[in-house]
Motif scaffolding. Sequence first.
Motif, mmCIF file in Angstrom:
data_model
loop_
_atom_site.group_PDB
_atom_site.id
_atom_site.type_symbol
_atom_site.label_atom_id
_atom_site.label_comp_id
_atom_site.label_asym_id
_atom_site.label_seq_id
_atom_site.Cartn_x
_atom_site.Cartn_y
_atom_site.Cartn_z
ATOM 1 N N TYR A 1 -11.506 -50.700 10.098
ATOM 2 C CA TYR A 1 -10.812 -51.287 11.250
ATOM 3 C C TYR A 1 -10.020 -50.225 12.017
ATOM 4 O O TYR A 1 -9.855 -50.320 13.238
ATOM 5 C CB TYR A 1 -9.886 -52.418 10.802
ATOM 6 C CG TYR A 1 -10.595 -53.743 10.670
ATOM 7 C CD1 TYR A 1 -11.170 -54.354 11.787
ATOM 8 C CD2 TYR A 1 -10.690 -54.395 9.453
ATOM 9 C CE1 TYR A 1 -11.832 -55.571 11.677
ATOM 10 C CE2 TYR A 1 -11.351 -55.617 9.338
ATOM 11 C CZ TYR A 1 -11.916 -56.191 10.457
ATOM 12 O OH TYR A 1 -12.568 -57.395 10.352
ATOM 13 N N SER B 1 -12.339 -48.683 20.338
ATOM 14 C CA SER B 1 -12.315 -49.905 21.135
ATOM 15 C C SER B 1 -11.465 -49.768 22.401
ATOM 16 O O SER B 1 -10.443 -49.080 22.413
ATOM 17 C CB SER B 1 -11.773 -51.060 20.290
ATOM 18 O OG SER B 1 -11.645 -52.235 21.056
ATOM 19 N N ASN C 1 -9.984 -52.337 23.511
ATOM 20 C CA ASN C 1 -8.889 -53.264 23.202
ATOM 21 C C ASN C 1 -8.576 -53.160 21.710
ATOM 22 O O ASN C 1 -9.046 -53.974 20.905
ATOM 23 C CB ASN C 1 -9.295 -54.698 23.583
ATOM 24 C CG ASN C 1 -8.203 -55.706 23.249
ATOM 25 O OD1 ASN C 1 -7.022 -55.376 23.231
ATOM 26 N ND2 ASN C 1 -8.602 -56.930 22.955
ATOM 27 N N GLY D 1 -5.938 -53.659 19.854
ATOM 28 C CA GLY D 1 -4.953 -54.524 19.215
ATOM 29 C C GLY D 1 -5.491 -55.368 18.070
ATOM 30 O O GLY D 1 -4.949 -55.323 16.952
ATOM 31 N N PRO D 2 -6.566 -56.164 18.270
ATOM 32 C CA PRO D 2 -7.087 -57.000 17.184
ATOM 33 C C PRO D 2 -7.524 -56.186 15.960
ATOM 34 O O PRO D 2 -7.279 -56.589 14.820
ATOM 35 C CB PRO D 2 -8.280 -57.711 17.834
ATOM 36 C CG PRO D 2 -7.945 -57.755 19.287
ATOM 37 C CD PRO D 2 -7.237 -56.455 19.557
ATOM 38 N N GLU E 1 -4.503 -55.002 14.023
ATOM 39 C CA GLU E 1 -3.924 -56.101 13.234
ATOM 40 C C GLU E 1 -4.725 -56.306 11.953
ATOM 41 O O GLU E 1 -4.154 -56.501 10.869
ATOM 42 C CB GLU E 1 -3.918 -57.385 14.080
ATOM 43 C CG GLU E 1 -3.213 -58.560 13.417
ATOM 44 C CD GLU E 1 -1.743 -58.304 13.124
ATOM 45 O OE1 GLU E 1 -1.302 -58.642 11.996
ATOM 46 O OE2 GLU E 1 -1.047 -57.758 13.988
ATOM 47 N N GLN E 2 -6.055 -56.247 12.061
ATOM 48 C CA GLN E 2 -6.914 -56.377 10.876
ATOM 49 C C GLN E 2 -6.737 -55.185 9.935
ATOM 50 O O GLN E 2 -6.758 -55.343 8.709
ATOM 51 C CB GLN E 2 -8.383 -56.488 11.306
ATOM 52 C CG GLN E 2 -8.733 -57.769 12.038
ATOM 53 C CD GLN E 2 -8.639 -58.993 11.137
ATOM 54 O OE1 GLN E 2 -8.868 -58.917 9.935
ATOM 55 N NE2 GLN E 2 -8.275 -60.125 11.717
ATOM 56 N N ARG F 1 3.844 -57.268 22.720
ATOM 57 C CA ARG F 1 3.302 -57.755 21.458
ATOM 58 C C ARG F 1 4.424 -58.283 20.553
ATOM 59 O O ARG F 1 5.469 -57.656 20.422
ATOM 60 C CB ARG F 1 2.551 -56.634 20.740
ATOM 61 C CG ARG F 1 1.759 -57.112 19.535
ATOM 62 C CD ARG F 1 0.994 -55.948 18.928
ATOM 63 N NE ARG F 1 0.055 -55.390 19.872
ATOM 64 C CZ ARG F 1 -1.147 -55.873 20.106
ATOM 65 N NH1 ARG F 1 -1.549 -56.961 19.470
ATOM 66 N NH2 ARG F 1 -1.958 -55.303 20.979
#
Length: 211
Positions: A112, A119, A121, A123-124, A127-128, A167
């Motif tokens: 991740y 990526s 984006n 952020g996701p 978080e993972q 965030r």
Amino acid sequence: SVAIEHFRTAISLDPSAITLKDIEQLANLLGRQALARYQEARAHARKTGRNKDQKIRLLAAEADIDEAIGLLKWLIDAPSWRKNPIARKKGASAQEGPGKTVERLSLLGSAYKRKAWISNNPGPALEQMKQAYEKAWHLAEKQQSSTLYPKLNQLFAEVILGWGSKRKRHRTKLEVRKDLERLGTELVEHNRTKDSFWDEVMLYDGQLALA
């Protein structure tokens, strides 16, 4: 890479001969290849100015990292042992399942991390990454093994996630900084008793996060 193609060929020809360790190694190689493809795509675009080629290479990198994540999730959540009453005691938590190991959770966090790197984006994926490393260090703590590597990477993800002013933060910057300072002290003490290149790298990473 050649090694990845060898693994894929072996899986297609004789799946029964493939071990879980082989799948872990394949996932790790795919993650490394994804980052290498991303770096090559950026370098090629800067050199030639051809954005179309860059997009194709980036799509290949994303496919690699998604395949790696899929393999690691399968290893961690493999249904064959989750449903097996012998392999898993009745009432045991999912965290105690034999598919969950510190190494696999750390590899998932690393995958991740690479996904966040490539990526648009991140952020996701960050978080993972944070969640995977957090699970890894909690499991390591329970098994009384070293928590330094997963804990440092979990804190790294938390620091980067905290950069976005919009965030939602679960903890204040001061709380995260105190954890990093405590971890830095642990790393210094650890390096006094164990001379390791990667431990040295972790020490400098911890200092960088505090900067």
